[in-house]
Design an enzyme around this catalytic site. Structure first.
Site, mmCIF file in Angstrom:
data_model
loop_
_atom_site.group_PDB
_atom_site.id
_atom_site.type_symbol
_atom_site.label_atom_id
_atom_site.label_comp_id
_atom_site.label_asym_id
_atom_site.label_seq_id
_atom_site.Cartn_x
_atom_site.Cartn_y
_atom_site.Cartn_z
ATOM 1 N N GLU A 78 0.829 -1.200 0.000
ATOM 2 C CA GLU A 78 0.000 0.000 0.000
ATOM 3 C C GLU A 78 0.865 1.252 0.000
ATOM 4 O O GLU A 78 1.818 1.371 0.758
ATOM 5 C CB GLU A 78 -0.933 0.003 1.227
ATOM 6 C CG GLU A 78 -1.927 -1.151 1.240
ATOM 7 C CD GLU A 78 -2.928 -1.125 0.070
ATOM 8 O OE1 GLU A 78 -3.008 -0.103 -0.616
ATOM 9 O OE2 GLU A 78 -3.599 -2.154 -0.134
ATOM 10 N N ARG A 88 -17.991 -0.810 4.782
ATOM 11 C CA ARG A 88 -18.952 -1.561 3.955
ATOM 12 C C ARG A 88 -19.727 -2.540 4.832
ATOM 13 O O ARG A 88 -20.905 -2.800 4.614
ATOM 14 C CB ARG A 88 -18.139 -2.302 2.891
ATOM 15 C CG ARG A 88 -18.886 -3.085 1.861
ATOM 16 C CD ARG A 88 -17.900 -3.720 0.871
ATOM 17 N NE ARG A 88 -16.862 -4.524 1.527
ATOM 18 C CZ ARG A 88 -17.017 -5.803 1.896
ATOM 19 N NH1 ARG A 88 -18.132 -6.437 1.662
ATOM 20 N NH2 ARG A 88 -16.027 -6.452 2.487
ATOM 21 N N CYS A 141 -8.259 -1.847 7.790
ATOM 22 C CA CYS A 141 -6.854 -1.868 7.348
ATOM 23 C C CYS A 141 -6.341 -0.458 7.067
ATOM 24 O O CYS A 141 -5.256 -0.081 7.516
ATOM 25 C CB CYS A 141 -6.687 -2.744 6.114
ATOM 26 S SG CYS A 141 -6.858 -4.488 6.500
ATOM 27 N N HIS A 165 -1.340 -5.730 1.838
ATOM 28 C CA HIS A 165 -2.566 -6.540 1.728
ATOM 29 C C HIS A 165 -2.219 -7.853 1.034
ATOM 30 O O HIS A 165 -1.486 -7.851 0.035
ATOM 31 C CB HIS A 165 -3.630 -5.797 0.909
ATOM 32 C CG HIS A 165 -4.650 -5.085 1.739
ATOM 33 N ND1 HIS A 165 -4.905 -3.738 1.616
ATOM 34 C CD2 HIS A 165 -5.499 -5.540 2.706
ATOM 35 C CE1 HIS A 165 -5.875 -3.394 2.475
ATOM 36 N NE2 HIS A 165 -6.252 -4.468 3.150
#
Ligand code: PCA
Length: 213
Positions: A78, A88, A141, A165
């Site tokens: 990342e 979500r 995250c 990730h």
């Protein structure tokens, strides 16, 4: 030198989280790093209280946080964490923030200060798929990565840190159709290669990590 490597507990109906499984496969030493590991709750608020406590206790030179990105094919480094929580699904304590700032006094975003391009290259040299990702999402995250970089920034510390990730592992996709997965042993090989590529005193290599989306 010391590296702290973190993984997350399972979430979203999964029985395991490969980011925690991978911690069990890491040796105590990788190149010149003593390796310390910690599992982080997949809970917005407690993820950061847990991380900050370990940072205060262990004072690592390097921090590498790992999380599952179900559906991605590659191990992704990342580049950036943004100051927003937009969940979500609820976290493991049922909390589902929508468009909330993580720290009111933080920057809009912080960049990873790990050598992400060198780390991608090192993983690829092991024959494994890896790439730079330009979004860590807006769930726990990203929250953890943002909090880590906020902490380093606030303390004006010389620590370096960032986030990787990883895909699902094969056991997780048996009941899913057309979803990418990687072998757990391969993921751990990739993580070790990425850690070996970290050299505190060296600039990152200049190769493209760009993507259209
Ligand atoms: N992945 C989630 C949170 C915990 C994890 O392993 C995410 O990408 O936000």
């Amino acid at each position: 030198m010391k590296i702290l490597v973190t993984g997350f507990e399972a979430f979203g109906g999964e029985k395991i989280n490969p980011s925690s499984e991978v911690l069990k496969l890491l040796p105590n030493r990788i190149s010149n790093f003593e390796v310390v590991t910690k599992e982080i709750p997949t809970v917005f608020r407690r993820s950061l209280t847990t991380l900050f406590q370990v940072l205060d206790d262990e004072k690592p030179d390097v921090i590498l946080c790992i999380g599952q990105a179900g559906g991605r094919r590659e191990i992704t480094l990342e580049r950036v964490a943004i100051n927003i929580d937009d969940a979500r699904i609820p976290d493991n304590e049922g909390y589902q923030p929508i468009d909330e700032k993580i720290f009111a006094d933080g920057e809009n975003a912080y960049f990873s200060n790990l050598p992400i391009k060198s780390m991608v290259e090192a993983i690829r040299k092991k024959g494994l798929e890896a790439m730079v990702s330009n979004s860590a999402g807006t769930y726990v995250c990203n929250h953890l990565m943002y909090g880590l970089l906020y902490y380093i920034n606030q303390k004006n510390s010389k620590q370096i840190g960032g986030f990787i990730h990883i895909p699902f592992i094969h056991e997780q996709v048996i009941d899913k159709v057309n979803v990418a997965a990687m072998d757990l042993q391969d993921i751990s090989k990739g993580i070790i290669a990425a850690i070996e590529a970290i050299n505190i005193n060296q600039e990152d290599i200049k190769v493209t990590g760009g993507s259209i989306y």
